[in-house]
Design an enzyme around this catalytic site. Sequence first.
Site, PDB file in Angstrom:
ATOM      1  N   HIS A   1       4.876  -7.752 -29.557  1.00  0.00           N
ATOM      2  CA  HIS A   1       6.297  -7.391 -29.636  1.00  0.00           C
ATOM      3  C   HIS A   1       6.481  -5.913 -29.981  1.00  0.00           C
ATOM      4  CE1 HIS A   1       8.150 -11.358 -28.996  1.00  0.00           C
ATOM      5  NE2 HIS A   1       6.999 -11.802 -29.466  1.00  0.00           N
TER       6      HIS A   1
ATOM      7  N   ALA B   1       3.704 -19.819 -20.118  1.00  0.00           N
ATOM      8  CA  ALA B   1       2.676 -20.028 -21.140  1.00  0.00           C
ATOM      9  C   ALA B   1       2.331 -18.744 -21.888  1.00  0.00           C
ATOM     10  CB  ALA B   1       1.418 -20.595 -20.487  1.00  0.00           C
ATOM     11  N   GLY B   2       3.087 -17.661 -21.629  1.00  0.00           N
ATOM     12  CA  GLY B   2       2.778 -16.396 -22.291  1.00  0.00           C
ATOM     13  C   GLY B   2       1.730 -15.598 -21.543  1.00  0.00           C
ATOM     14  N   LEU B   3       1.475 -15.952 -20.275  1.00  0.00           N
ATOM     15  CA  LEU B   3       0.464 -15.233 -19.478  1.00  0.00           C
ATOM     16  C   LEU B   3       1.124 -14.382 -18.406  1.00  0.00           C
ATOM     17  CD1 LEU B   3      -2.130 -18.122 -19.163  1.00  0.00           C
ATOM     18  CD2 LEU B   3      -2.106 -16.228 -20.793  1.00  0.00           C
ATOM     19  N   SER B   4       2.427 -14.199 -18.552  1.00  0.00           N
ATOM     20  CA  SER B   4       3.196 -13.309 -17.696  1.00  0.00           C
ATOM     21  C   SER B   4       3.213 -13.722 -16.227  1.00  0.00           C
ATOM     22  CB  SER B   4       2.686 -11.868 -17.842  1.00  0.00           C
ATOM     23  OG  SER B   4       3.758 -11.029 -17.612  1.00  0.00           O
TER      24      SER B   4
ATOM     25  N   SER C   1       5.789 -14.288 -14.763  1.00  0.00           N
ATOM     26  CA  SER C   1       6.949 -13.612 -14.166  1.00  0.00           C
ATOM     27  C   SER C   1       6.583 -12.213 -13.661  1.00  0.00           C
ATOM     28  CB  SER C   1       8.111 -13.568 -15.149  1.00  0.00           C
ATOM     29  OG  SER C   1       7.708 -12.997 -16.362  1.00  0.00           O
TER      30      SER C   1
ATOM     31  N   GLU D   1      13.315  -8.339 -13.552  1.00  0.00           N
ATOM     32  CA  GLU D   1      13.321  -9.171 -14.763  1.00  0.00           C
ATOM     33  C   GLU D   1      14.459  -8.812 -15.700  1.00  0.00           C
ATOM     34  OE1 GLU D   1      10.316 -11.119 -16.838  1.00  0.00           O
ATOM     35  OE2 GLU D   1       8.739  -9.953 -15.868  1.00  0.00           O
TER      36      GLU D   1
ATOM     37  N   ASP E   1       4.272  -6.014 -19.481  1.00  0.00           N
ATOM     38  CA  ASP E   1       3.738  -6.997 -18.538  1.00  0.00           C
ATOM     39  C   ASP E   1       3.513  -6.423 -17.131  1.00  0.00           C
ATOM     40  OD1 ASP E   1       3.830  -8.596 -20.721  1.00  0.00           O
ATOM     41  OD2 ASP E   1       5.537  -9.784 -20.064  1.00  0.00           O
TER      42      ASP E   1
HETATM   43  C1  GLA Z   1       6.899 -11.035 -23.498  1.00  0.00           C
HETATM   44  C2  GLA Z   1       7.588  -9.824 -22.913  1.00  0.00           C
HETATM   45  C3  GLA Z   1       6.761  -8.566 -23.137  1.00  0.00           C
HETATM   46  C4  GLA Z   1       6.372  -8.414 -24.610  1.00  0.00           C
HETATM   47  C5  GLA Z   1       5.768  -9.718 -25.136  1.00  0.00           C
HETATM   48  C6  GLA Z   1       5.526  -9.705 -26.639  1.00  0.00           C
HETATM   49  O1  GLA Z   1       5.728 -11.316 -22.810  1.00  0.00           O
HETATM   50  O2  GLA Z   1       7.798 -10.008 -21.521  1.00  0.00           O
HETATM   51  O3  GLA Z   1       7.469  -7.443 -22.676  1.00  0.00           O
HETATM   52  O4  GLA Z   1       7.491  -8.022 -25.352  1.00  0.00           O
HETATM   53  O5  GLA Z   1       6.611 -10.832 -24.871  1.00  0.00           O
HETATM   54  O6  GLA Z   1       4.530  -8.780 -26.984  1.00  0.00           O
END
Ligand code: GLA
Length: 404
Positions: free
Chosen positions: A52, A140-143, A145, A177, A189
Amino acid sequence: MTLPARAPSDDSGLAADLVRHAARLDERLGSAGGGGTRLFFSPGRVNLMGAHLDYNGGPVMPMAVDRGTFFAIRPRADRLVRFASTCEDGGLECDLDAALPPASATWTDYPLGVVRALLADRGAPCGVDVLFGGNLAVGAGLSSSASICVGTALALDAVWGLGTSAMERIRAALWAEREFVGVQCGIMDPYAVGLSRPGHLLWLDCKDESTEHLPLDTDTLSIAVVDTGVRRELAQGAFNERVAECARAFEGLRPFAPGAQCLRDVPLAVLEEHGDVLDDASAERARHVLMEVARTFAARESLLAGDPACFGAQMSKAHWSLRDLFRVSVPELDALVELSLEVPGVLGTRLTGAGFGGCTVVLLKREARDELAARLREGYRDRFGREASIGFFDGDAGPREIAS
Ligand code: GLA
């Protein structure tokens, strides 16, 4: 499920997967009387340090991974743009000669946002059919998007002959996005997806957008990604709330930090002395951000000094801060972190991505992989009654066309 690691430079397995993917294009979108189908891959990413921090102007250390989005794309003889997916229901059909549709709160907003960004100041020579798919867990936090957005930009650039640069494609993905989908995400990302190299972490300073590639010794170290299976419905709203809390913290503290351009620039001593001007939530978020900046610089020094154990220790400290100060963890993520840290050879672990569910990332010695997989499978099942899926990920060379 334990997935085998792959040599990052070897695209033969990927080509076979993409050919199988493309075989479903006619079935999903019919045949279209245009030219031949082209295949593209775009990776996801894990972030090892700098949680973050991107939207607070801080440094981050992500890498692209060898799982991502598949694209089968073909030009059309008419002016229609049509999207379908092998992973999601629904799709989109629109006409390039009419007004492009508004956002619909479905997955098609991501590629449609990219179409809009790319065509804001140029035309497209023909319609296209695109079938999306892939092997990256969504949400899942693996981007997933950024993977779909940067990859769409590359695939459209190639088929439409737009001649965009890597940075223009990253900017188009960000616009999609932020402005079209409406998530106030930072720059990490799409940069990680677009600029990473295998065998390296990307060092991205989000204040001046400078980048470096820092080697990670993948002969002796491995990166595991462990999926809790938890997805939080309102994660986008909660993410935007964190962005707003950090912005409030900066507004409150900037009168005491002359010259500061973003929260990252505020000295910790200023927060210690003047933190009482902030509401409790903003003060906690600011403390996480300022300490995470220090941890990320310390992690960078450890990596450069060849001390991965020290790097890993910073990762684990980051997790506790994400739990206690930034408040984006969930019990399943905390349990995976605790279980992983009991395994000899694990150097560090934390949640990756925004949090609220999703995955942890683990840095470990290669020889500890089997034991980690066995312990997590068993420990997670004991606590939550279901399997955590663990994969050992290699780095990736970024979005590219794959020869079939
Ligand atoms: C998401 C956001 C990123 C980043 C992370 C946290 O993945 O898309 O831009 O802020 O959370 O580190």
